[in-house]
Scaffold this active site. Structure first.
Site, PDB file in Angstrom:
ATOM      1  N   GLU A 165      78.273  49.137 -27.850  1.00  0.00           N
ATOM      2  CA  GLU A 165      77.669  50.422 -28.184  1.00  0.00           C
ATOM      3  C   GLU A 165      78.337  51.110 -29.369  1.00  0.00           C
ATOM      4  OE1 GLU A 165      75.636  51.467 -23.897  1.00  0.00           O
ATOM      5  OE2 GLU A 165      77.301  52.716 -24.561  1.00  0.00           O
ATOM      6  N   GLU A 195      73.060  45.758 -20.427  1.00  0.00           N
ATOM      7  CA  GLU A 195      73.182  46.880 -19.489  1.00  0.00           C
ATOM      8  C   GLU A 195      71.809  47.477 -19.254  1.00  0.00           C
ATOM      9  OE1 GLU A 195      75.966  50.007 -20.381  1.00  0.00           O
ATOM     10  OE2 GLU A 195      77.491  48.600 -21.103  1.00  0.00           O
TER      11      GLU A 195
END
Length: 488
Positions: free
Chosen positions: A206, A394
């Site tokens: 991320e 995720e």
């Protein structure tokens, strides 16, 4: 919750029924079944291809605890969490789920679910306490025990090398170009030490969160609010670290090691599935991710991004973009929500629609329900950049999770979320996109960054006083999905 949460830049709106996920053109479904080589997909409309990779995901600072044990160095999150007022109720990762000591128990949770894949992250400061220099053997020993334990249980390890817990010993953090070089050294070291057993390695997790939210919005460690020219340089150092990391892993890893990253690209879905709105969605995906995933997949900063930044554009040295654009074996996407886009008569060709006050969402204020995000993230990335393989690294949600009188958590709302999102994943599989696997976030309740322990994402309840793990209804649902390899 305090400030902007980790995926708030990707907020979206709307929800879709499971039936839409199982729709699509019959010809596309037939082609998908053939491409996947799965007779089950061809005969059972709810099945996934044989060999589809189901897993769970966690991150080091969120579960490990043991922050001062066996030579681990200090990280920016240790400092941030211990700064008064930064986290809800003063929560820290000092103990978290105590997985450093209880990793065998957590492997047993995975085995009981029937998952064959586990995505974990390595705490950089356990390996190099100050971020570089002499490696710490005790830290490496821990991950060797974890990896060996997973393999003994029949579970494939998927290793992420950086999930935000940056060593404070790296002066300047991501403002410094040297941090990218230090990351490459660390990445190469870990690949050399583990790729005899770990065949799936992700560089960073991320990019937006450890750059924009940490150095621009100031809501994540180290909580700075820099001017735009410095933010863009931080971004550049982040993608450069990824690229140099890919090169270092390839130089040090055993043959057959697969290399990628896990990115929370801002996801867009078309307001209506018509050609003009779909094209607008693809434009938005490319433009709005220009500084991160677009740069990585294209090996350059696109002209519109550089023009928009003007004098604040990042300073790029010779060879940087070649490294940043290093070929990947797979791309992993962290997908929770999305923005809705419509075609518009503007310079960009699209308009991002605002979410509404009454749009359905989960417990976290930023987590608007948008199940079709899983389908469109896979489709747009595939059509724009044609990666060899894709994973959902995720996907999951926060829920209030009250404990019932019998000690169980009946999180039917989380099951609803997962069933709808995975329904749209199923559509992508059936249409033949190269999606190989799915990792549910998260294996268990854990430290949720600035939200402390007030936002719970786990499919196992954790009593943080006793560390007892208890499967929730969502764990039972996921176990049945995996057992049957079909929608349940």
């Amino acid at each position: 919750m305090t400030g902007i949460n980790r995926r708030q830049l990707g907020m979206g709106l709307g929800a879709a029924a499971l039936g839409a996920a199982l729709g699509g053109r019959a010809s596309a479904q037939t082609n998908a079944a053939g491409a996947a080589g799965s007779s089950a997909a061809a005969t059972d409309a709810l099945s996934f291809p044989a060999g589809f990779e189901w897993g769970c995901a966690t991150a080091s600072y969120q579960i490990e605890g043991a922050v001062k044990e066996d030579g681990r160095g200090e990280t920016v999150w240790d400092v941030y969490a211990h700064t008064p007022g930064k986290t809800t109720d003063g929560g820290t990762g000092d103990v978290a789920c105590d997985s450093y000591h209880r990793y065998q128990e957590d492997i047993a949770l995975l085995k009981a679910l029937g998952v064959k894949n586990y995505r974990f992250s390595v705490a950089w400061s356990r390996i190099f306490p100050s971020g570089k220099g002499k490696p710490n053997q005790k830290g490496l020993d821990y991950y060797n025990r974890l990896i060996d334990g997973l393999l003994a249980a029949g579970i494939t390890p998927h290793m992420t090398l950086f999930h935000w817990d940056l060593p404070t010993g790296l002066q300047g953090g991501w403002q410094s170009r040297d941090t990218a070089y230090a990351f490459a050294d660390y990445a190469g070291f870990m690949a050399g030490k583990t790729s005899d057993r770990v065949k799936h390695i992700m560089t960073v997790n991320e990019l937006r969160c450890f750059t924009d939210l940490a150095y621009w919005n100031g809501n994540k460690a180290p909580a700075l609010r820099l001017p735009m020219d410095q933010v863009n340089q931080v971004r550049h150092h982040g993608v450069l670290a990824h690229g140099l990391g890919v090169q270092a892993i390839r130089a040090q890893a055993r043959a057959g090691t697969q290399v990628g990253l896990a990115d929370n690209a801002t996801i867009f879905v078309p307001a209506i599935e018509t050609a003009e709105h779909i094209e607008a969605t693809k434009k938005a995906m490319r433009e709005e991710n220009a500084m991160f995933l677009t740069a990585i997949m294209e090996g350059r900063y696109i002209d519109s991004y550089l023009a928009a930044q003007g004098k604040d554009a990042p300073k790029v040295q010779a060879g940087d973009m070649k490294a940043i654009g290093s070929a990947l074996d797979f791309v992993s996407l962290n997908v929770y929500t999305a923005n809705t886009v419509r075609a518009a008569d503007t310079a960009s060709g699209y308009e991002i629609l605002p979410h509404l006050a009454n749009s359905p969402r989960m417990a976290s204020p930023w987590l608007y329900m948008c199940p079709e995000a899983l389908y469109w993230s896979i489709r747009t990335v595939s059509e724009l950049w044609k990666p060899k393989k894709l994973y959902i690294s995720e996907n999951g949600c926060s829920a209030d999770d009250p404990v019932a009188k019998d000690g169980k958590v009946y999180d039917a709302d989380r099951v609803t979320y997962l069933r709808n999102y995975i329904g749209h994943l199923h559509r992508a599989v059936r249409e033949g996109f190269p999606i190989e696997g799915y990792f549910l976030w998260s294996l268990m309740d854990n430290f949720e960054w600035e939200d402390g322990y007030t936002k719970l994402f786990g499919i196992h309840h954790v009593d943080f006083k006793t560390q007892k793990r208890t499967p929730k209804l969502s764990a039972d649902w996921y176990r049945e999905l995996i057992r049957t390899n079909r929608m349940v």
